[in-house]
Design a protein around this motif. Structure first.
Motif, mmCIF file in Angstrom:
data_model
loop_
_atom_site.group_PDB
_atom_site.id
_atom_site.type_symbol
_atom_site.label_atom_id
_atom_site.label_comp_id
_atom_site.label_asym_id
_atom_site.label_seq_id
_atom_site.Cartn_x
_atom_site.Cartn_y
_atom_site.Cartn_z
ATOM 1 N N GLY A 21 -18.807 124.890 137.812
ATOM 2 C CA GLY A 21 -18.578 123.603 138.459
ATOM 3 C C GLY A 21 -17.135 123.430 138.871
ATOM 4 N N GLN A 22 -16.237 123.828 137.997
ATOM 5 C CA GLN A 22 -14.805 123.731 138.310
ATOM 6 C C GLN A 22 -14.446 124.660 139.474
ATOM 7 N N ARG A 25 -15.431 122.971 142.607
ATOM 8 C CA ARG A 25 -14.463 121.910 142.922
ATOM 9 C C ARG A 25 -13.189 122.504 143.528
ATOM 10 N N ARG A 28 -13.756 123.560 147.037
ATOM 11 C CA ARG A 28 -13.775 122.396 147.931
ATOM 12 C C ARG A 28 -12.364 121.898 148.209
ATOM 13 N N ALA A 35 -14.819 115.118 148.648
ATOM 14 C CA ALA A 35 -16.078 115.211 147.920
ATOM 15 C C ALA A 35 -17.205 114.520 148.683
ATOM 16 N N ARG A 50 -20.513 115.202 141.897
ATOM 17 C CA ARG A 50 -19.588 115.119 140.752
ATOM 18 C C ARG A 50 -20.208 115.793 139.520
ATOM 19 N N GLU A 53 -19.897 119.504 139.953
ATOM 20 C CA GLU A 53 -18.514 119.944 139.726
ATOM 21 C C GLU A 53 -18.105 119.867 138.259
#
Length: 112
Positions: A21-22, A25, A28, A35, A50, A53
């Protein structure tokens, strides 16, 4: 807030989902994509993005796949899970190989 599925996930799975997830992020952010824009392009709400991420295990595989595809990371994910990169299975197959191979016996048609 912990759901039942994440409470029973092995630590390695929970930690791996958090790292994935990180990484999504960071991808992105490196692309300077808000987001809300990514959520819209993936077809999910901002809270769902969210959750992705943060590594929430309740987010579907389909959402994950659309997100990494949108970010241009899908080819790397496909390579990561391809059979050619399954080193554990290759090791198991290798351990099951016979220690030696004998020439096949010739078939004697007179014995039939």
């Amino acid at each position: 807030m912990t759901n039942e599925r994440s409470a029973h996930a092995p630590f390695e799975v929970s930690e791996g989902l958090r790292e994935i997830g990180q990484a999504i992020r960071v991808a992105r952010l490196r692309r300077r994509q808000p987001a809300s824009d990514l959520a819209s392009r993936v077809g999910v709400s901002l809270p769902t993005l969210r959750k992705l991420e943060k590594g929430d295990p309740s987010v579907s595989l389909g959402v994950f796949a659309r997100a990494v595809w949108t970010l241009g990371l899908f080819p790397a994910v496909r390579r990561a899970v391809s059979p050619e990169n399954d080193h554990l299975a290759a090791s198991i197959e290798t351990s099951r190989l016979p220690s030696r191979v004998r020439r096949p016996r010739e078939l004697n048609l007179d014995d039939l």
